[in-house]
Design a protein around this motif. Structure first.
Motif, mmCIF file in Angstrom:
data_model
loop_
_atom_site.group_PDB
_atom_site.id
_atom_site.type_symbol
_atom_site.label_atom_id
_atom_site.label_comp_id
_atom_site.label_asym_id
_atom_site.label_seq_id
_atom_site.Cartn_x
_atom_site.Cartn_y
_atom_site.Cartn_z
ATOM 1 N N ASP A 154 -24.056 -22.071 -1.549
ATOM 2 C CA ASP A 154 -25.215 -22.763 -0.987
ATOM 3 C C ASP A 154 -26.174 -21.791 -0.315
ATOM 4 O OD1 ASP A 154 -24.999 -25.353 -1.638
ATOM 5 O OD2 ASP A 154 -23.973 -25.998 0.187
ATOM 6 N N ALA A 155 -25.608 -20.898 0.487
ATOM 7 C CA ALA A 155 -26.447 -19.988 1.264
ATOM 8 C C ALA A 155 -27.220 -19.055 0.341
ATOM 9 C CB ALA A 155 -25.585 -19.181 2.239
ATOM 10 N N ILE A 156 -26.548 -18.566 -0.694
ATOM 11 C CA ILE A 156 -27.196 -17.584 -1.563
ATOM 12 C C ILE A 156 -28.154 -18.251 -2.541
ATOM 13 C CG2 ILE A 156 -26.784 -15.821 -3.326
ATOM 14 C CD1 ILE A 156 -24.039 -15.369 -1.890
ATOM 15 N N VAL A 157 -27.731 -19.361 -3.108
ATOM 16 C CA VAL A 157 -28.509 -19.961 -4.184
ATOM 17 C C VAL A 157 -29.515 -20.996 -3.676
ATOM 18 C CG1 VAL A 157 -28.379 -21.241 -6.338
ATOM 19 C CG2 VAL A 157 -26.608 -19.574 -5.779
ATOM 20 N N GLY A 158 -29.094 -21.789 -2.696
ATOM 21 C CA GLY A 158 -29.990 -22.832 -2.204
ATOM 22 C C GLY A 158 -29.959 -24.060 -3.096
ATOM 23 N N THR A 159 -30.586 -25.124 -2.609
ATOM 24 C CA THR A 159 -30.518 -26.364 -3.371
ATOM 25 C C THR A 159 -31.541 -26.363 -4.508
ATOM 26 O OG1 THR A 159 -31.982 -27.310 -1.759
ATOM 27 C CG2 THR A 159 -29.655 -27.820 -1.528
ATOM 28 N N GLY A 160 -31.441 -27.365 -5.337
ATOM 29 C CA GLY A 160 -32.367 -27.458 -6.463
ATOM 30 C C GLY A 160 -31.610 -27.464 -7.771
ATOM 31 N N ILE A 161 -32.282 -27.850 -8.810
ATOM 32 C CA ILE A 161 -31.624 -27.965 -10.100
ATOM 33 C C ILE A 161 -32.035 -26.789 -10.983
ATOM 34 C CG2 ILE A 161 -31.550 -29.342 -12.211
ATOM 35 C CD1 ILE A 161 -31.497 -31.783 -10.496
ATOM 36 N N ALA A 216 -24.658 -28.182 -19.012
ATOM 37 C CA ALA A 216 -25.212 -29.077 -18.001
ATOM 38 C C ALA A 216 -26.247 -28.337 -17.171
ATOM 39 C CB ALA A 216 -24.096 -29.588 -17.093
ATOM 40 N N THR A 217 -27.039 -29.096 -16.433
ATOM 41 C CA THR A 217 -27.910 -28.443 -15.464
ATOM 42 C C THR A 217 -27.104 -28.217 -14.201
ATOM 43 O OG1 THR A 217 -28.672 -30.635 -14.876
ATOM 44 C CG2 THR A 217 -30.109 -29.338 -16.278
ATOM 45 N N LEU A 218 -27.493 -27.170 -13.465
ATOM 46 C CA LEU A 218 -26.672 -26.759 -12.331
ATOM 47 C C LEU A 218 -27.297 -27.168 -11.016
ATOM 48 C CD1 LEU A 218 -25.871 -23.132 -13.477
ATOM 49 C CD2 LEU A 218 -24.317 -25.083 -13.433
ATOM 50 N N SER A 219 -26.436 -27.673 -10.106
ATOM 51 C CA SER A 219 -26.859 -27.789 -8.719
ATOM 52 C C SER A 219 -25.652 -27.366 -7.908
ATOM 53 C CB SER A 219 -27.275 -29.223 -8.394
ATOM 54 O OG SER A 219 -26.184 -30.075 -8.576
ATOM 55 N N LYS A 256 -27.128 -27.449 14.670
ATOM 56 C CA LYS A 256 -28.248 -28.350 14.418
ATOM 57 C C LYS A 256 -29.358 -28.133 15.443
ATOM 58 C CE LYS A 256 -25.964 -32.410 12.830
ATOM 59 N NZ LYS A 256 -25.554 -33.714 13.359
ATOM 60 N N GLY A 257 -28.939 -27.747 16.672
ATOM 61 C CA GLY A 257 -29.900 -27.617 17.762
ATOM 62 C C GLY A 257 -30.787 -26.388 17.631
ATOM 63 N N VAL A 258 -30.355 -25.420 16.825
ATOM 64 C CA VAL A 258 -31.164 -24.208 16.676
ATOM 65 C C VAL A 258 -32.432 -24.554 15.888
ATOM 66 C CG1 VAL A 258 -31.220 -21.871 15.731
ATOM 67 C CG2 VAL A 258 -29.086 -22.803 16.663
ATOM 68 N N PRO A 259 -33.612 -24.203 16.447
ATOM 69 C CA PRO A 259 -34.845 -24.529 15.721
ATOM 70 C C PRO A 259 -35.068 -23.570 14.552
ATOM 71 C CG PRO A 259 -35.354 -23.419 17.787
ATOM 72 C CD PRO A 259 -33.867 -23.518 17.710
ATOM 73 N N PHE A 260 -35.428 -24.108 13.417
ATOM 74 C CA PHE A 260 -35.690 -23.258 12.259
ATOM 75 C C PHE A 260 -37.130 -23.383 11.817
ATOM 76 C CE2 PHE A 260 -31.100 -23.751 12.022
ATOM 77 C CZ PHE A 260 -30.750 -22.422 11.950
ATOM 78 N N GLU A 261 -37.691 -22.259 11.431
ATOM 79 C CA GLU A 261 -39.085 -22.233 11.009
ATOM 80 C C GLU A 261 -39.228 -22.879 9.635
ATOM 81 O OE1 GLU A 261 -41.547 -19.991 12.815
ATOM 82 O OE2 GLU A 261 -40.058 -20.331 14.377
ATOM 83 N N THR A 262 -38.275 -22.583 8.768
ATOM 84 C CA THR A 262 -38.427 -23.039 7.384
ATOM 85 C C THR A 262 -37.261 -23.925 6.980
ATOM 86 O OG1 THR A 262 -37.177 -21.164 6.586
ATOM 87 C CG2 THR A 262 -39.557 -20.892 6.700
ATOM 88 N N VAL A 263 -37.498 -24.668 5.945
ATOM 89 C CA VAL A 263 -36.434 -25.499 5.387
ATOM 90 C C VAL A 263 -35.297 -24.606 4.899
ATOM 91 C CG1 VAL A 263 -35.865 -27.140 3.564
ATOM 92 C CG2 VAL A 263 -38.088 -27.246 4.690
ATOM 93 N N ARG A 264 -35.690 -23.501 4.269
ATOM 94 C CA ARG A 264 -34.700 -22.576 3.730
ATOM 95 C C ARG A 264 -33.817 -22.030 4.860
ATOM 96 N NH1 ARG A 264 -31.218 -21.312 0.514
ATOM 97 N NH2 ARG A 264 -30.976 -19.155 -0.139
ATOM 98 N N GLY A 265 -34.439 -21.754 6.001
ATOM 99 C CA GLY A 265 -33.684 -21.251 7.148
ATOM 100 C C GLY A 265 -32.645 -22.263 7.584
ATOM 101 N N ALA A 266 -33.039 -23.515 7.670
ATOM 102 C CA ALA A 266 -32.114 -24.566 8.081
ATOM 103 C C ALA A 266 -30.987 -24.701 7.080
ATOM 104 C CB ALA A 266 -32.864 -25.890 8.213
ATOM 105 N N GLN A 267 -31.368 -24.548 5.808
ATOM 106 C CA GLN A 267 -30.366 -24.647 4.744
ATOM 107 C C GLN A 267 -29.302 -23.556 4.881
ATOM 108 O OE1 GLN A 267 -31.659 -24.004 0.681
ATOM 109 N NE2 GLN A 267 -32.487 -26.067 0.743
ATOM 110 N N ILE A 268 -29.818 -22.340 5.109
ATOM 111 C CA ILE A 268 -28.886 -21.221 5.247
ATOM 112 C C ILE A 268 -27.999 -21.436 6.460
ATOM 113 C CG2 ILE A 268 -28.753 -18.747 5.773
ATOM 114 C CD1 ILE A 268 -31.062 -18.326 3.901
ATOM 115 N N ALA A 269 -28.588 -21.930 7.551
ATOM 116 C CA ALA A 269 -27.790 -22.174 8.750
ATOM 117 C C ALA A 269 -26.682 -23.174 8.452
ATOM 118 C CB ALA A 269 -28.683 -22.694 9.864
ATOM 119 N N ALA A 270 -27.021 -24.231 7.712
ATOM 120 C CA ALA A 270 -26.012 -25.245 7.392
ATOM 121 C C ALA A 270 -24.903 -24.626 6.539
ATOM 122 C CB ALA A 270 -26.662 -26.411 6.656
#
Lengths: 257, 287, 307
Positions: free
Chosen positions: B111-118, B210-213, C264-278
Motif C-alpha cells: 500500500d505504502a509503495i504503490v498506493g491506491t488505484g486500479i 485481472a486489473t490490479l488494486s 489519524k490525528g497527525v495532519p497531512f498535507e496531501t491525500v498521498r501523505g495520509a495514505q502512506i501514514a495509514a
C-alpha cells in the motif's frame, strides 16, 4: 446372589485394521456389584484399551458394554462418568491450571452447575463443605499438606494419588484404576491398598489394572487375564496363581517371588 | 446452453489460477506445518513488482515477470527465516496468528509503495479463440498451461529429486529426517523459495488476467483457504481437483444467482466440508 | 484534533474493542478456541440493533424489516442476535479444533459478510443503513461524545465484571479443567463439547452489545465496517496485551486504538501523505504483533513477578 453391575459382551476394537482388543470372537466378562476385579496381562494385552472402551473414551468396533443394564455405547464419556463410573489413567492426568485441591473439587457434583448458576447463583469461591470433602479425599491418599500447591510440583506417584483422590471425592459406584501403584512409593502403596480394601468393604465395585501382582492378588476377589486382547483366563486369585496357561504366558518367574 | 458451457470454461480457468495460488499455500502447510495467512500477500508483492518493472520502468513483460517471481521467492524466504523459523516450536496456532502480523506488514508495504488505484500491465490486448461456441483468450490459456506445468513440476520435484525426497521426509517426520542426516535448514530454505515462488507465479498470472488494486491480495485469501480446505489441508495433488471444483462452482453459480455471491459459494463449500469431512478430499486425517 | 478529542475517541472505541478482546480472551485463553470470525458477531449485533430500531421501509429503501422499537429493545436484540449466531455457528463447528475451528469461524464470518453485502433486503447491501436511531445523551446533561464514551466504558466494565465472576465460579474451574485436559475432564463427568459451546455463546453476547453501541456511535452500519480486518485488529490487541488476563485484554485494545487515533490525528498535507501514514501504521502494527508473539515479554514479566 451375584448381581452384575458391568457386562462386557463380545467387544472388539480395531485400530487401522489391527485388532487391539477382542481376539477372534470378541472379549466378554462380567463384573459383580461390589466386586473387586483385577485385570492383568502382559504389556500390550489391551488392558488400558479395555478401560477406554468401558469408560467411553473409545467406542468399540463391535460388541456392547452395559452398566446396570444400560448400554453404554451410545453415551459420551462424560455421561458414563455421570452414571457413577470413575476412572484413572495409565499416564496420570491432572489439570495444571488448577491447584491440587481444585483438581479434586472440580470433579464433585456441586461444580456441575453451569454458566447460569455461575452468573446468577449464590456460589462462594470457597465452599466450606466442598473443601472439607476434597481435603478429606486428599488426606486419604497422603496429599493433605499439598492442598494449595501447583500440580506441577507433584511427583509422578503423587499425580496418581491426586487422580485417585479426585475420583474418591466423587463417590463413584464403580471405579476403574489403571496401574495405581506405578511410580508410587511403598508407604503410599500400603495406604492405597487400605483405601481399596475400605472401598471394597463399603460396596464400591473396583476394577484394577496392575502389574504389581503381589499387591493386586492379595486384595482382589476375582481376576481376568488378557493376552493379545483376548481372554486368557478368569477366576479367583488362587486359581489364577496356579493356572498353568497364565503362568506360562505371563507370570513366569514373577510368580515365584 | 452455450452460456453455461462458457461459464464452465471460465470456471476451469479460475480454477487453474486458484490451483496456482493455493499450491504454495498447501505446500507450506504440509512442510512447515501451519496456515500462512500472509501467503496471498506474496501474490500482491509479485504482481506489483512485475507491474512496476513493466509499466514504470518500461521492461518487457517476460523479464519483468521473471524478476517479480524471483524477488517474491526471496521475500518469502527472508520472512520464513526471520519470522517463522525462530518460533516454530510454539506450535501451529501461534504461527497462524503471527502470519496475520506478516499479512499486515506486507499489505501495508505494498500500500505504502504503490498506493491506491486500479492498474494494469502494459501487454497486448487478449486475443480470443472460439471452440464449439465457447471462447477462451490466449492469456487464459497461459494460466491453464502454467497451472499444469507448476503442478506437474512440483510433483516431479518432490518424487524424483533428492531434495524433493528430503522435503517429503521432513514434512512426514522432522526429527527422524534430521537424525537421518537431512539438512533441515536447507530443506526449509528450499521450501520457502518454492512456495513463495509459486505465489509469485500466481501473482503474475493475476496481473495478466485481472486489473490490479492493492486489496487484490487479501481478496485471494478467501478462495485460497476454500481450495486448501476442500483439498484437505496440506495435501498437494487434491489441490488440483479442489481448485477446479471451486473455480467451476463459483463461476457456474453465476448462471443462477447474482455474481456477488461467488465468494459465498466458495465459503459454503468450505463450511460444508469442515462440518462433514474435515479431512478434505484427500481423505487422509492430517490432524 | 485536540488531545481531549483523542482521549475521548480512544476511550470510546478502545472500550468497545475491549469488549471484543475480553470475549476472545475468554474463548481463546481460557476456552482454547480460536475464533477467527469475531467480526461476524459484532456485525450481527450492529445490524440487529439497526433493524430493530429503524422505521419500516418506505420509498427507495431496499431493506425489508424495520421495527421502529425503542433503543433498549434494539440493544437487547443485538445481544440475542449475536447469541443466536454463536449457537448456529458454534454447534456444528466446535468439535473442530485449533486451526480448523479458526478456518470455519473465518468462513462463517465471510459468508455473513457476503450476505450483508449482496442481500439488499437485510440492510441495503453495500450502502448499509444510515441514520441509525440512538438515545440522546444530552438529555442527561452530557455532551454526545462524553455520553457515548461513558456508555462504552460501562459496557466494558460490566463485561469484565461478568467474565471475571464467571471465571472465579465453579463453572470457571470447569472451563479450566476442560481446557487443560478434556479426557480427564470427561472422566469426572464434564461434557467438554457442551462446556465449550456454552463458553462460546456466553462470550458472544457482549460482542453483540458492543456491535449495537458501535452502530449508535457511528449512526451507520455497512458491510465495509465489518471486514475481517476487525477480527485481525482484535486478535492483535489481545496478543499485544499478553493474553490470559482481563486487564491485559482491556489495555491491549486501548493501546492499539490510541495508536490509531494518534496516527489519524497527525495532519497531512496531501491525500498521498495520509495514505502512506495509514500504510505505515499497518506495517508498524504488524511488526509489533510479530515481535510480541516472538518475544512474549508479558509472560516473562509475569513469571518474574511470580517467582
Amino acid at each position: 446372589m451375584s448381581d452384575i453391575i458391568l457386562s462386557v459382551e463380545n467387544v472388539a476394537m480395531d485400530f487401522d485394521g489391527f485388532r487391539a482388543v477382542g481376539g477372534e470372537h470378541g472379549l466378554s466378562f462380567n463384573v459383580n456389584r461390589g466386586g473387586f476385579l483385577g485385570l492383568i496381562g502382559p504389556n500390550g494385552a489391551g488392558k488400558s484399551t479395555t478401560f477406554n472402551l468401558i469408560s467411553g473414551v473409545l467406542k468399540p468396533t463391535q460388541g456392547r458394554v452395559a452398566m446396570n443394564g444400560v448400554e453404554l455405547s451410545s453415551l459420551k464419556a462424560a455421561e458414563i462418568a455421570g452414571h457413577g463410573l470413575g476412572r484413572t489413567f495409565q499416564t496420570p492426568r491432572a489439570f495444571p491450571s488448577l491447584s491440587v485441591i481444585d483438581n479434586v473439587i472440580v470433579g464433585s457434583e456441586h461444580s456441575e452447575e453451569g454458566p447460569l448458576a455461575a452468573l446468577f447463583g449464590r456460589w462462594r469461591p470457597a465452599d466450606v463443605e466442598l473443601h472439607e470433602k476434597a481435603e478429606h479425599a486428599l488426606e486419604r491418599v497422603g496429599l493433605a499438606d499439598r492442598l494449595h500447591d501447583s500440580v506441577a510440583n507433584l511427583s509422578g506417584g503423587e499425580l496418581r494419588m491426586l487422580e485417585v483422590a479426585r475420583q474418591l471425592n466423587r463417590d463413584p459406584s464403580i471405579l476403574l484404576l489403571d496401574e495405581p501403584t506405578a511410580g508410587v512409593d511403598p508407604n503410599l502403596q500400603v495406604k492405597l491398598s487400605e483405601i481399596l480394601v475400605q472401598l471394597h468393604a463399603d460396596g464400591t465395585t473396583l476394577i484394577v489394572v496392575e502389574h504389581n501382582l503381589a499387591f493386586l492378588l492379595n486384595i482382589a476377589d476375582s481376576v481376568v487375564v488378557l493376552q493379545n486382547g483376548a481372554l486368557l483366563a478368569e477366576g479367583d486369585p488362587d486359581s489364577i496363581r496356579h493356572d498353568p496357561a497364565v503362568i506360562s504366558a505371563y507370570l513366569g518367574a514373577d510368580h515365584e517371588t | 446452453m452455450t452460456v453455461f458451457f462458457q461459464l464452465v470454461l471460465t470456471g476451469l480457468v479460475t480454477g487453474s489460477f486458484l490451483i496456482l495460488a493455493t499450491i504454495g499455500f498447501s505446500f507450506t502447510r504440509r512442510v512447515e506445518g501451519f496456515l500462512n495467512i500472509a501467503h496471498p500477500e506474496l501474490l500482491g508483492v509479485s504482481a506489483f513488482t512485475t507491474w512496476g518493472l513493466n509499466v514504470i520502468w518500461g521492461w518487457h513483460i517476460i523479464p519483468s515477470a521473471m524478476v517479480g517471481i524471483v524477488f517474491t521467492a526471496f521475500v518469502g524466504l527472508i520472512i520464513g527465516r526471520v519470522v517463522y523459523d525462530p518460533i516454530r516450536a510454539l506450535g501451529p496456532a501461534i504461527l497462524l496468528i503471527t502470519s496475520v502480523g506478516v499479512h499486515y506488514v506486507l499489505g501495508g508495504s505494498v500500500d505504502a509503495i504503490v498506493g491506491t488505484g486500479i492498474r494494469s500491465l502494459d501487454i497486448p490486448l487478449a486475443e480470443s479463440y472460439r471452440f464449439w461456441g465457447v471462447r477462451i483468450t490466449n492469456y487464459q490459456m497461459i494460466v491453464v498451461v502454467f497451472a499444469a506445468l507448476a503442478t506437474v513440476g512440483l510433483a516431479l520435484f518432490l518424487n524424483k529429486t533428492p531434495m524433493g525426497l528430503a522435503i517429503r521426509a521432513m514434512s512426514a517426520n522432522p526429527e527422524l529426517a534430521a537424525s537421518r542426516g537431512i539438512d533441515v535448514k536447507s530443506t526449509s530454505r528450499i521450501t520457502w523459495l518454492i512456495s513463495s515462488g509459486l505465489a509469485g507465479l500466481a501473482g503474475v498470472m493475476l496481473a495478466v488476467i485481472a486489473t490490479l488494486s492493492t486489496d487484490i491480495a487479501f481478496n485471494q485469501i478467501l478462495q485460497i483457504l476454500a481450495v486448501a480446505i476442500l483439498a484437505g489441508l496440506g495435501s498437494l495433488y487434491a489441490v488440483v481437483a479442489a481448485g477446479l471444483i471451486i473455480g467451476v462452482a463459483m463461476d457456474v453459480s453465476v448462471f443462477w444467482i447474482p455474481a456477488g455471491y461467488r465468494p459465498l459459494v466458495a465459503f459454503s463449500v468450505v463450511i460444508l466440508v469442515l462440518m462433514f469431512r474435515p479431512e478434505g478430499l484427500a481423505g487422509k486425517k492430517s490432524r | 484534533m485536540t488531545i481531549y478529542a483523542i482521549i475521548i475517541a480512544t476511550l470510546t472505541f478502545g472500550a468497545i474493542f475491549s469488549v471484543l478482546t475480553l470475549s476472545l480472551n475468554l474463548q481463546y485463553a481460557r476456552g482454547g478456541m480460536i475464533n477467527f470470525g469475531t467480526v461476524a458477531y459484532f456485525a450481527a449485533g450492529a445490524y440487529a440493533y439497526a433493524i430493530f430500531t429503524q422505521e419500516p421501509p418506505s420509498g427507495l429503501d431496499q431493506y425489508r424489516f424495520g421495527f421502529d422499537m425503542p433503543w433498549y429493545v434494539g440493544f437487547l436484540a443485538a445481544g440475542v442476535a449475536s447469541l443466536l449466531f454463536a449457537l448456529v455457528t458454534g454447534w456444528p463447528t466446535l468439535r473442530l479444533r485449533g486451526e480448523y475451528l479458526a478456518l470455519t469461524t473465518f468462513a462463517f464470518a465471510e459468508v455473513f459478510h457476503s450476505l450483508l453485502l449482496n442481500e439488499r433486503r437485510i440492510g441495503n447491501g453495500s450502502v448499509g443503513l444510515a441514520n441509525v436511531e440512538r438515545p440522546d445523551p444530552t438529555t442527561l446533561g452530557m455532551s454526545d461524545t462524553v455520553g457515548y464514551a461513558l456508555a462504552a466504558v460501562v459496557l466494558m466494565l460490566v463485561t469484565a465484571f461478568v467474565f471475571n465472576r464467571l471465571l472465579k465460579s465453579p463453572f470457571g474451574r470447569t472451563i479450566d479443567a476442560v481446557h487443560d485436559d478434556e479426557i480427564a475432564a470427561q472422566a469426572v463427568g464434564k461434557d467438554d463439547a457442551r462446556i465449550r459451546l456454552q463458553v462460546f455463546i456466553i462470550s458472544a453476547i457482549p460482542i453483540g452489545f458492543a456491535g449495537a453501541l458501535y452502530a449508535m456511535i457511528t449512526t451507520l452500519v455497512a458491510p465495509a465496517m465489518f471486514t475481517a480486518e476487525v477480527t485481525f485488529f482484535v486478535w492483535i490487541a489481545l496478543v499485544l496485551a499478553g493474553e490470559k488476563t482481563i486487564v491485559g485484554a482491556i489495555l491491549g485494545a486501548m493501546a492499539l486504538v490510541l495508536f490509531q487515533e494518534l496516527v489519524k490525528g497527525v495532519p497531512f498535507e496531501t491525500v498521498r501523505g495520509a495514505q502512506i501514514a495509514a500504510s505505515v501504521e499497518e506495517i508498524v502494527t504488524g511488526i509489533l504483533f510479530i515481535l510480541v508473539l516472538r518475544l512474549r515479554p508479558w509472560e516473562k514479566l509475569s513469571k518474574r513477578n511470580a517467582s
